[in-house]
Scaffold this active site. Sequence first.
Site, PDB file in Angstrom:
ATOM      1  N   ASN A  12     -19.018 -24.304 -56.816  1.00  0.00           N
ATOM      2  CA  ASN A  12     -18.245 -24.205 -57.869  1.00  0.00           C
ATOM      3  C   ASN A  12     -18.314 -22.732 -58.635  1.00  0.00           C
ATOM      4  O   ASN A  12     -19.175 -22.613 -59.569  1.00  0.00           O
ATOM      5  CB  ASN A  12     -18.405 -25.307 -58.851  1.00  0.00           C
ATOM      6  CG  ASN A  12     -17.451 -25.353 -60.179  1.00  0.00           C
ATOM      7  OD1 ASN A  12     -16.633 -24.471 -60.134  1.00  0.00           O
ATOM      8  ND2 ASN A  12     -17.863 -26.253 -60.787  1.00  0.00           N
ATOM      9  N   LYS A  14     -16.493 -21.775 -61.001  1.00  0.00           N
ATOM     10  CA  LYS A  14     -16.022 -21.820 -62.312  1.00  0.00           C
ATOM     11  C   LYS A  14     -15.058 -20.836 -62.694  1.00  0.00           C
ATOM     12  O   LYS A  14     -14.407 -20.375 -61.825  1.00  0.00           O
ATOM     13  CB  LYS A  14     -17.210 -22.120 -63.415  1.00  0.00           C
ATOM     14  CG  LYS A  14     -18.199 -23.115 -62.917  1.00  0.00           C
ATOM     15  CD  LYS A  14     -19.303 -23.594 -63.809  1.00  0.00           C
ATOM     16  CE  LYS A  14     -19.901 -24.550 -63.341  1.00  0.00           C
ATOM     17  NZ  LYS A  14     -21.265 -25.111 -64.145  1.00  0.00           N
ATOM     18  N   HIS A  98     -15.000 -32.638 -63.772  1.00  0.00           N
ATOM     19  CA  HIS A  98     -16.230 -31.939 -64.088  1.00  0.00           C
ATOM     20  C   HIS A  98     -16.670 -32.072 -65.361  1.00  0.00           C
ATOM     21  O   HIS A  98     -15.642 -32.214 -66.325  1.00  0.00           O
ATOM     22  CB  HIS A  98     -16.167 -30.406 -63.688  1.00  0.00           C
ATOM     23  CG  HIS A  98     -17.366 -29.689 -63.746  1.00  0.00           C
ATOM     24  ND1 HIS A  98     -17.828 -29.171 -64.931  1.00  0.00           N
ATOM     25  CD2 HIS A  98     -18.298 -29.387 -62.670  1.00  0.00           C
ATOM     26  CE1 HIS A  98     -19.065 -28.401 -64.405  1.00  0.00           C
ATOM     27  NE2 HIS A  98     -19.217 -28.742 -63.294  1.00  0.00           N
ATOM     28  N   GLU A 100     -17.571 -30.121 -67.630  1.00  0.00           N
ATOM     29  CA  GLU A 100     -17.030 -29.059 -68.613  1.00  0.00           C
ATOM     30  C   GLU A 100     -15.583 -29.337 -68.898  1.00  0.00           C
ATOM     31  O   GLU A 100     -14.947 -29.180 -69.929  1.00  0.00           O
ATOM     32  CB  GLU A 100     -17.264 -27.648 -67.939  1.00  0.00           C
ATOM     33  CG  GLU A 100     -18.443 -26.900 -67.956  1.00  0.00           C
ATOM     34  CD  GLU A 100     -18.816 -26.387 -66.564  1.00  0.00           C
ATOM     35  OE1 GLU A 100     -18.194 -25.638 -65.879  1.00  0.00           O
ATOM     36  OE2 GLU A 100     -20.178 -26.118 -66.729  1.00  0.00           O
ATOM     37  N   GLU A 170     -24.043 -34.664 -61.727  1.00  0.00           N
ATOM     38  CA  GLU A 170     -24.219 -33.537 -62.320  1.00  0.00           C
ATOM     39  C   GLU A 170     -24.749 -33.957 -64.026  1.00  0.00           C
ATOM     40  O   GLU A 170     -24.055 -33.960 -64.602  1.00  0.00           O
ATOM     41  CB  GLU A 170     -23.233 -32.696 -62.468  1.00  0.00           C
ATOM     42  CG  GLU A 170     -22.587 -32.277 -61.124  1.00  0.00           C
ATOM     43  CD  GLU A 170     -22.093 -30.630 -61.267  1.00  0.00           C
ATOM     44  OE1 GLU A 170     -22.226 -30.123 -60.406  1.00  0.00           O
ATOM     45  OE2 GLU A 170     -21.029 -30.562 -62.195  1.00  0.00           O
ATOM     46  N   GLY A 176     -26.399 -24.983 -65.814  1.00  0.00           N
ATOM     47  CA  GLY A 176     -26.564 -23.830 -66.479  1.00  0.00           C
ATOM     48  C   GLY A 176     -27.533 -23.716 -67.322  1.00  0.00           C
ATOM     49  O   GLY A 176     -27.644 -22.606 -68.133  1.00  0.00           O
ATOM     50  N   SER A 216     -28.271 -26.447 -62.021  1.00  0.00           N
ATOM     51  CA  SER A 216     -29.206 -25.499 -61.750  1.00  0.00           C
ATOM     52  C   SER A 216     -29.859 -25.417 -60.295  1.00  0.00           C
ATOM     53  O   SER A 216     -31.054 -25.365 -60.144  1.00  0.00           O
ATOM     54  CB  SER A 216     -30.613 -25.630 -62.711  1.00  0.00           C
ATOM     55  OG  SER A 216     -29.770 -25.413 -64.102  1.00  0.00           O
ATOM     56  N   GLY A 238     -23.871 -21.431 -60.963  1.00  0.00           N
ATOM     57  CA  GLY A 238     -24.375 -20.365 -60.826  1.00  0.00           C
ATOM     58  C   GLY A 238     -24.909 -19.422 -59.430  1.00  0.00           C
ATOM     59  O   GLY A 238     -24.479 -18.211 -59.323  1.00  0.00           O
TER      60      GLY A 238
END
Length: 255
Positions: A12, A14, A98, A100, A170, A176, A216, A238
């Site tokens: 992902n 992002k 998600h 976020e 998640e 993150g 992570s 990430g």
Amino acid sequence: MEKARKLFIAGNWKMNKTVAEATDLVKALKRDLAGIRDVDIAVCPPFTALYPVGQLLDNTNIKLGGQDLYWEKFGAFTGEVNAAMLKDVLCTYVIVGHSERRQFFHETNETVNKKTKAALAARLKPIVCVGETLAERESGKTEAVVQEHVLKGLAGLSAEDLAEVTIAYEPVWAIGTGKTATSQQAQEVHAFIRKLLAQLSDAKTAARVRIQYGGSVKPSNAHELMSQPDVDGALVGGASLTARDFVEIIQNVRK
Ligand code: 13P
């Protein structure tokens, strides 16, 4: 690694990568991941990079996914993108709900449900994200929150549709932050999710659904997480932004 379900590793990206950066990354992934068939692989670039990345990935072992969609078929919904548009640029998958989007863009279990159904109706495979915040975990609400996300987000799906869904567990506190859930913490919640899926449909369907872990994930922890019986892959943030890390994650989970 012998697994009940084929592992599925998705990146992902992002809100990262211009078209030039996205095409550079995907060219490196194509080169380094060519021929891998024992793990399903996907990347989810931002909307602006979907078309060029889709052209590069057409007929390869790396599939394309969107990061969100809107449930209406067309019309006056400024800023939105629908399932047919994602299919049009060669998406196979779409991320839905998600954390976020829940946190910053008012996504609710009800909108997750509408988006999931819209994706399935267009034959896009949804990756539905669920997971608790740190405060929720610390106050003992992990199962209650995950249960709401799963049962409400996937309400009304047929067993056939449910089999097309991937769940991404998640935990928000692991996204993150560099803090990964231990493989045991992940396994506990994944097993709980699988029980909920059986409630929604039947044990056979629940056994087919892949449950990814996200938060992570990196080359150093991916293998250990995937060694758990109900952890069927990863949704990587990430570490999916560089070819080196994403490729290494995939190599490590194949061992
Ligand atoms: P990180 O891997 O950066 O923690 O992000 C996880 C995630 O949110 C994937 O969707």
